[in-house]
Design a protein around this motif. Structure first.
Motif, PDB file in Angstrom:
ATOM      1  N   UNK A 237       4.000   4.694  -7.024  1.00 34.43           N
ATOM      2  CA  UNK A 237       3.158   4.568  -8.214  1.00 34.43           C
ATOM      3  C   UNK A 237       2.081   5.643  -8.305  1.00 34.43           C
ATOM      4  N   UNK A 238       2.059   6.569  -7.348  1.00 29.17           N
ATOM      5  CA  UNK A 238       1.186   7.728  -7.438  1.00 29.17           C
ATOM      6  C   UNK A 238      -0.297   7.435  -7.371  1.00 29.17           C
ATOM      7  N   UNK A 239      -0.680   6.331  -6.747  1.00 27.71           N
ATOM      8  CA  UNK A 239      -2.098   5.996  -6.659  1.00 27.71           C
ATOM      9  C   UNK A 239      -2.799   6.847  -5.611  1.00 27.71           C
ATOM     10  N   UNK A 240      -4.084   7.025  -5.803  1.00 33.24           N
ATOM     11  CA  UNK A 240      -4.887   7.682  -4.777  1.00 33.24           C
ATOM     12  C   UNK A 240      -5.022   6.741  -3.584  1.00 33.24           C
ATOM     13  N   UNK A 241      -5.422   7.261  -2.415  1.00 34.48           N
ATOM     14  CA  UNK A 241      -5.589   6.384  -1.241  1.00 34.48           C
ATOM     15  C   UNK A 241      -6.505   5.198  -1.513  1.00 34.48           C
ATOM     16  N   UNK A 242      -7.646   5.438  -2.133  1.00 39.63           N
ATOM     17  CA  UNK A 242      -8.584   4.343  -2.399  1.00 39.63           C
ATOM     18  C   UNK A 242      -7.999   3.344  -3.389  1.00 39.63           C
TER      19      UNK A 242
ATOM     20  N   UNK B 298       0.835  -1.202   0.000  1.00 39.36           N
ATOM     21  CA  UNK B 298       0.000   0.000   0.000  1.00 39.36           C
ATOM     22  C   UNK B 298       0.869   1.251   0.000  1.00 39.36           C
ATOM     23  N   UNK B 299       1.915   1.263   0.828  1.00 37.63           N
ATOM     24  CA  UNK B 299       2.816   2.421   0.858  1.00 37.63           C
ATOM     25  C   UNK B 299       3.496   2.616  -0.496  1.00 37.63           C
TER      26      UNK B 299
END
Length: 208
Positions: free
Chosen positions: A131-136, A124-125
């Protein structure tokens, strides 16, 4: 704000010796993770476990909580990190985490899941930081887990190309996918908090 979950899988940790595959799906336990933040900027990331169902089965009189049976994390075979020794506590995979960015709290994250907790939190981290993903998106992204078990545990939605590449490197995959972890997180963004609850099992986000 509080993000929390309850009653989740918590398989025990074992030694680093190669062994037959264990069924994570049938090895159910009682681990809970919650994370909370207040208006003054204080954050808490907390993982609590009583190991297997109802722990030792002993309720503390007049206090209303069960005693755990974490001693099952010790390995009967010597040589591993969880070998039995005097005055020693067994190692645990619980990983309640607070991530800082530029000296300030940026996110909290944690999960139940026994030996799979560490990789769940790490993935998740990485999803956020690398990878620049949003929290969700970071929490919903399919996960995988591998240790000294013969088979890689993987989730539905893992790209077939990724599996093929890992298989080409010699990794064996379990025949069927299964959920890994149940992460809960809070992100500090522009002076506000964003809570995210994993959709894999029971979880919730509450703002007060």
């Amino acid at each position: 704000m509080v993000a929390q979950n309850e009653s989740n899988t918590a398989p025990s940790e074992r030694t680093n010796q190669k062994r037959a595959a264990s069924s994570l799906q049938s090895d159910l336990g009682q681990t809970t993770h919650f994370t909370t933040a207040d208006s003054e900027g204080n954050l808490v990331s907390w993982t609590s476990t009583i190991e297997q169902f109802f722990g030792t089965g002993i309720m503390v009189p007049d206090h209303g909580f069960m005693l755990n049976n974490e001693l099952t994390d010790f390995d009967a075979k010597p040589g591993g990190p969880n070998e039995v020794e005097p005055t020693k506590r067994p190692l645990s995979s619980t990983s309640p985490t607070i991530v800082f960015k530029d000296g300030a709290p940026f996110m909290t994250v944690g999960s139940p899941g026994g030996k799979t907790i560490i990789t769940t939190v790490a993935q998740i981290i990485l999803n956020v930081a690398e990878f620049g993903m949003s929290p969700a998106e970071a929490i919903a992204e399919p996960r995988l887990y591998d240790d000294v078990d013969p088979e890689v545990i993987w989730e539905p939605g893992l790209p077939s190309e990724a599996r093929q590449q890992l298989q080409a490197l010699g990794h064996e995959f379990a025949d069927e996918p299964m959920p890994l972890g149940n992460a809960q997180a809070i992100f500090a963004q522009d002076g506000a908090y964003l809570g995210v609850a994993d959709g894999r099992r029971d979880g919730s986000v509450v703002g007060l």
